[in-house]
Design a protein around this motif. Structure first.
Motif, PDB file in Angstrom:
ATOM      1  N   THR A   1       0.771  -1.432  -0.014  1.00 18.92           N
ATOM      2  CA  THR A   1       0.378   0.066  -0.408  1.00 18.92           C
ATOM      3  C   THR A   1       1.193   1.117  -0.085  1.00 18.92           C
ATOM      4  N   GLY A   2      -0.028   2.414  -0.663  1.00 19.18           N
ATOM      5  CA  GLY A   2       1.064   3.638  -0.113  1.00 19.18           C
ATOM      6  C   GLY A   2      -0.251   4.874   0.167  1.00 19.18           C
ATOM      7  N   PHE A   3       0.613   5.597   1.066  1.00 18.49           N
ATOM      8  CA  PHE A   3      -0.184   6.747   1.739  1.00 18.49           C
ATOM      9  C   PHE A   3       0.663   7.826   0.923  1.00 18.49           C
ATOM     10  N   TYR A   4      -0.418   8.828   1.472  1.00 18.85           N
ATOM     11  CA  TYR A   4       0.030  10.843   1.300  1.00 18.85           C
ATOM     12  C   TYR A   4      -0.597  11.161   1.300  1.00 18.85           C
ATOM     13  N   LYS A   5      -0.112  12.603   2.121  1.00 15.16           N
ATOM     14  CA  LYS A   5      -1.024  13.754   3.031  1.00 15.16           C
ATOM     15  C   LYS A   5      -0.150  15.048   2.464  1.00 15.16           C
ATOM     16  N   THR A   6      -1.348  16.011   2.181  1.00 12.85           N
ATOM     17  CA  THR A   6      -0.924  17.170   1.813  1.00 12.85           C
ATOM     18  C   THR A   6       0.079  18.298   3.051  1.00 12.85           C
ATOM     19  N   PRO A   7       1.570  18.410   3.323  1.00 10.54           N
ATOM     20  CA  PRO A   7       1.866  18.942   3.810  1.00 10.54           C
ATOM     21  C   PRO A   7       1.567  20.806   3.900  1.00 10.54           C
ATOM     22  N   LYS A   8       1.349  21.641   5.010  1.00 12.25           N
ATOM     23  CA  LYS A   8       1.629  22.989   5.602  1.00 12.25           C
ATOM     24  C   LYS A   8      -0.164  23.016   5.363  1.00 12.25           C
ATOM     25  N   ILE A   9      -0.781  22.771   5.093  1.00 11.99           N
ATOM     26  CA  ILE A   9      -1.757  23.606   4.681  1.00 11.99           C
ATOM     27  C   ILE A   9      -2.686  23.405   5.991  1.00 11.99           C
ATOM     28  N   TYR A  10      -3.589  24.435   6.248  1.00 10.68           N
ATOM     29  CA  TYR A  10      -4.755  24.719   7.747  1.00 10.68           C
ATOM     30  C   TYR A  10      -4.954  25.775   7.563  1.00 10.68           C
ATOM     31  N   TYR A  11      -6.048  25.813   7.885  1.00  5.42           N
ATOM     32  CA  TYR A  11      -7.701  27.577   8.039  1.00  5.42           C
ATOM     33  C   TYR A  11      -8.149  28.052   9.430  1.00  5.42           C
ATOM     34  N   ASP A  12      -7.692  27.821   9.727  1.00  2.00           N
ATOM     35  CA  ASP A  12      -8.425  28.995  11.461  1.00  2.00           C
ATOM     36  C   ASP A  12      -9.643  29.821  11.499  1.00  2.00           C
ATOM     37  N   ARG A  13     -10.892  28.834  11.274  1.00  2.00           N
ATOM     38  CA  ARG A  13     -11.795  29.435  10.712  1.00  2.00           C
ATOM     39  C   ARG A  13     -12.271  30.378  11.740  1.00  2.00           C
ATOM     40  N   ASP A  14     -12.717  29.916  12.698  1.00  2.00           N
ATOM     41  CA  ASP A  14     -12.514  31.520  13.739  1.00  2.00           C
ATOM     42  C   ASP A  14     -11.961  32.891  13.815  1.00  2.00           C
ATOM     43  N   LYS A  15     -10.319  32.898  13.112  1.00  2.00           N
ATOM     44  CA  LYS A  15      -9.759  33.597  12.649  1.00  2.00           C
ATOM     45  C   LYS A  15      -9.421  34.064  11.517  1.00  2.00           C
ATOM     46  N   ALA A  16     -10.105  32.946  10.742  1.00  2.00           N
ATOM     47  CA  ALA A  16     -10.894  33.411   9.029  1.00  2.00           C
ATOM     48  C   ALA A  16      -9.197  33.903   8.476  1.00  2.00           C
ATOM     49  N   ASN A  17      -7.994  33.128   9.262  1.00  2.00           N
ATOM     50  CA  ASN A  17      -6.968  32.990   9.157  1.00  2.00           C
ATOM     51  C   ASN A  17      -5.917  32.066   8.209  1.00  2.00           C
ATOM     52  N   GLY A  18      -5.219  32.407   7.357  1.00  2.00           N
ATOM     53  CA  GLY A  18      -4.546  30.437   7.710  1.00  2.00           C
ATOM     54  C   GLY A  18      -3.042  30.366   6.176  1.00  2.00           C
ATOM     55  N   ARG A  19      -3.307  29.401   5.320  1.00  2.00           N
ATOM     56  CA  ARG A  19      -2.769  29.059   4.672  1.00  2.00           C
ATOM     57  C   ARG A  19      -3.649  27.243   4.184  1.00  2.00           C
ATOM     58  N   PRO A  20      -5.401  27.886   3.382  1.00  2.00           N
ATOM     59  CA  PRO A  20      -5.853  26.336   2.416  1.00  2.00           C
ATOM     60  C   PRO A  20      -5.092  25.855   1.754  1.00  2.00           C
ATOM     61  N   PHE A  21      -3.780  26.446   1.233  1.00  2.00           N
ATOM     62  CA  PHE A  21      -3.754  25.797  -0.039  1.00  2.00           C
ATOM     63  C   PHE A  21      -2.238  25.787  -0.321  1.00  2.00           C
ATOM     64  N   PHE A  22      -1.661  24.269  -0.728  1.00  2.00           N
ATOM     65  CA  PHE A  22      -0.633  23.949  -0.665  1.00  2.00           C
ATOM     66  C   PHE A  22       0.245  24.871  -1.834  1.00  2.00           C
ATOM     67  N   TYR A  23      -0.825  25.329  -2.770  1.00  2.00           N
ATOM     68  CA  TYR A  23      -0.079  25.612  -3.766  1.00  2.00           C
ATOM     69  C   TYR A  23      -0.740  26.737  -5.019  1.00  2.00           C
TER      70      TYR A  23
END
Length: 778
Positions: free
Chosen positions: A598-620
């Motif tokens: 089997t293989g697996f992958y998860k996208t790094p670096k992304i997050y979004y704080d909805r309460d603060k409406a701030n973050g990095r929702p996109f990898f690129y």
């Protein structure tokens, strides 16, 4: 004309189908010869039944009584299913509650599934479903965004994103403009309508064949409506005849109903929606009604902006929360908004629940800011392209979005300049202006617009994928992954990835059906992430197996890792030996080495704080630029798209031919959304544009007379994506906004470019004519 700019061969490898080389779709021959099997092509099972849906005939109200006696005795009818027959969950809302698989008592839109019929033929089931006698207590429906806003009728609470003080910045500006734009929805119009087949299994479970972009969700919801564990349901999805988002969540109801009828009757059941029923029963691209207030200086530089993004969600949440969020994320498109206040409203109306569609809300956000650019240009008497370039994201403190993500590796200014030169924009602008001065009735328009589209699911946990690879002793490879093939070439690209890793011909690889018993808990094939996620997962599985083979080879032949090289279907083992790939696999098998992983992958670096409406929702970000030229008839409003030039950023392309096909198709589909595809509901809430005679998708005659498409070269993705490629499914769709802007440009010429016309979408000839009349009346 199309520019097929293939990536240069960076190795001397002779393997076929490697990464970076144009390769035809793996099922292309099957498609054109009719050998490609879809669900409706599957052989009928013994005693198979066929299902149809009984629909409501009001948009809003309560069911007072329902007489199904005539339905039950109709020719061919075997059984009827109503809401109280459901043994498990009745609500199948994908994220939030609000989507009953069948109406229990409250009707929320006209055509909603009220009951289902199982009969010995499809025709018998359809006829029987029309025989029900239902009495309703009607409630006044909400059918417009305006009414929903006035009543604060929302499927989810509003959300706000802001930076700086937009109100103060606007009020302090030299110029202030306000405007509104109505943006029409869009029917998915996939060639294969919604369809599912359910087969009861001996252990009390269910085998489901579903035309779905999200097999794992179908598995979950079928299990929940039946009241059984997930492991008793297997979903198989070989291919779809198109999806475009319409089969992300809204394939599940028909699988659930087929499974419920199969469970009740003990027989196999297939449910296929006729085209009119499909268009009535399934959600569309969200219509939006957006308004803005913007302040800017004498040059046209934006100082502050307020956006109200109002999505018409239909009757239930479905995916609307994330869709309106993405419209808000993309309300900047390619432009730096120093002071911004963006409000997103999820308006509830009594129509079918709208759902995912290519771009997922992004197009409805982008078109508004592009309209603002045109409006500013007319106010300050400048070319709209000049205003666009002035407001682009830049460096230092001008590269942060209004939701806090840094725009890194910003290549759009370079891309705009390149296309501007390549398509001779300035020369053509001068010629068009002169043409419009000397021609009374025909007017030309031109527009060059950019696209900056964020890639990732904005819901973080969906950014993961799995894969499964088997090596067989003849050297052939079987590949399973969690993505679904809907005609976009996903299986071809992922097979190329595996071929590249093992350095074998792609013909050695078979990509099997997407199945929930092979790769569990998968995310939908959506958000342009199919190749990014599943390609990486497949690569991970291939690397694990390859390393396992290398480790065995080193031990067996007493060599070092660096002495083992996979190349041209061969494995070179220092100066000791050379084996074919198949011979090595056979040798590993004889020595009891596992040949599956089997293989697996998860996208790094992304997050979004909805309460603060701030973050990095996109990898690129994926980028594109399009220049469109149109000519309109000011007497009739008719028009033609004369020329389109596209420069699109796909990083290092995995398959240039498939990427070009995706770009061309996306552009034409986007053009249809903005020009010809008009959804119409009457005053009672009935969808009247419910068939190909009343709903016009683009045809071959609508293609631009000149259509130049080029892939941007020598700009690999700076992020560690699969072979530094970029997603290509959704981003090109928004390039068609250039057609709408070009139409506005042509209409504006009637006022000698002094005014910016109101041109709601779709910009049908009637709307273009009204916009011309508006300019003439000034």
């Amino acid at each position: 004309m199309r520019k097929l700019a293939q990536l240069q061969d960076k190795t001397s490898s002779k393997i076929t189908g490697k990464v970076g080389v144009s390769r035809k779709h793996e099922s292309a021959d099957k498609h054109v010869t009719g050998k490609a099997l879809y669900i409706d092509d599957r052989p009928q099972m013994a005693n198979q039944l066929f299902a149809a849906i009984g629909q409501t005939t009001i948009a809003h109200g309560l069911v007072k009584s329902m007489d199904l006696s005539k339905v039950k005795v109709a020719p061919g009818v075997v059984d009827v299913l109503i809401a109280t027959d459901v043994p498990g969950h009745l609500d199948i809302g994908p994220v939030f509650k609000g989507d009953p698989v069948l109406v229990l008592d409250k009707v929320e839109f006209m055509g909603q599934a009220l009951f289902a019929v199982a009969a010995t033929s499809h025709e018998a089931a359809v006829k029987a479903a029309k025989l029900a006698i239902v009495e309703y207590e009607e409630i006044e429906p909400v059918l417009s965004v305006k009414e929903a806003l006035s009543k604060q009728n929302f499927v989810r609470p509003p959300h706000t994103q802001k930076r700086g003080d937009a109100v103060s910045a606007i009020n302090a500006s030299k110029h202030i403009l306000e405007g509104k734009l109505k943006i029409g929805g869009q029917e998915h119009f996939y060639l294969e309508s919604q369809i599912s087949s359910a087969e009861p299994t001996e252990d009390g479970g269910m085998m489901i064949y579903s035309s779905s972009q999200h097999p794992s969700e179908v598995q979950k919801l079928v299990a929940e409506v039946l009241g059984i564990s997930f492991n008793k349901v297997v979903v198989d999805m070989r291919r779809m005849g198109g999806g475009f988002g319409g089969k992300e969540t809204q394939a599940a109801p028909w699988a659930c109903i087929a499974a419920l009828l199969a469970n009740k009757t003990g027989r196999c059941v297939k449910l296929r929606l006729n085209r009119v029923d499909d268009m009535t029963l399934t959600g569309k691209r969200h219509p939006f009604e957006n308004d803005y207030k913007v302040g800017f200086d004498e040059q046209g530089l934006i100082k502050g902006i307020e956006f109200n993004i109002n999505g018409n969600c239909g009757y239930s949440p479905d995916l609307s929360d994330a869709i309106v969020d993405r419209a808000m994320f993309h309300s900047d498109n390619a432009y730096f908004l120093e002071n911004a206040h963006v409000v997103g409203n999820r308006c509830k109306t009594n129509t079918v629940s709208h759902t995912a569609y290519r771009g997922f809300g992004g197009p409805q956000g982008m078109i508004s800011i592009e309209g603002v650019m045109d409006d500013i240009a007319r106010k300050v008497d400048k070319d709209p392209l000049e205003i666009r370039k002035l407001n682009l994201y830049g460096q230092n403190d001008r590269n942060i979005t209004h939701y806090g993500q840094t725009v890194e590796h910003n290549i759009l200014p370079m891309m705009i300049n390149k296309l501007e030169n390549d398509c001779e924009y300035q020369k053509r602008r001068t010629e068009i202006t002169q043409f419009n001065k000397i021609n009374t009735f025909l007017k030309k328009g031109i527009a060059l617009t950019p696209v900056k589209f964020g890639i990732s699911f904005t819901v973080q946990h969906l950014n993961q994928a799995g894969a499964l690879i088997h090596l067989y002793t003849d050297g052939s490879i079987q590949l399973n992954h969690g993505g679904t093939e809907m005609g976009q070439g996903l299986n071809t690209k992922i097979a190329q990835v595996v071929a590249q890793e093992f350095q074998v011909d792609i013909d050695n690889i078979i990509v099997c059906s997407t199945r929930t018993d092979k790769v569990p808990n998968t995310s939908p094939t959506a958000a342009s992430s199919g190749t990014d996620l599943n390609g990486k997962a497949a690569q991970n599985a291939a690397i694990i197996l390859k390393n396992r083979l290398i480790e065995f080879t080193c031990e067996h032949f007493s060599v070092e890792q660096n002495d083992v090289i996979f190349s041209d279907n061969q494995v070179h083992i220092s100066n000791v030996k050379q084996l074919s790939f198949a011979e090595l696999v056979q040798l590993a098998y004889m020595n009891r080495i596992s040949l599956s992983s089997t293989g697996f992958y998860k996208t790094p670096k992304i997050y979004y704080d909805r309460d603060k409406a701030n973050g990095r929702p996109f990898f690129y970000f994926a980028n594109g630029v399009a220049c469109s030229e149109v000519v309109i008839d000011t007497l009739t409003g008719e028009y033609k798209v004369a020329r389109v030039d596209v420069l699109h950023d796909v990083g290092d392309s995995l398959n240039p031919a498939i990427d070009l096909g995706q770009i061309e198709g996306a552009f034409v589909q986007g053009m249809g959304w903005l020009t010809t595809e008009e959804l119409i509901w009457n005053e009672k809430g009935r969808l009247v544009s419910n068939n190909p005679a009343t709903y016009k998708i683009p045809a071959i005659a609508d293609m631009p007379e000149v259509f130049n498409v080029e892939l941007l070269q020598n700009e690999p993705n700076a992020e560690a994506t699969i072979y530094n490629s970029k997603a290509v499914g959704e981003p090109p769709f928004m390039l068609a906004i250039s057609v709408w802007s070009a139409l506005r440009d042509a209409v504006s010429s009637v006022s000698d470019y002094k005014a910016s016309p109101i041109l709601n979408t779709p910009a049908t000839p009637e709307r273009v004519l009204m916009a011309v009349q508006q300019m003439k009346s000034l």
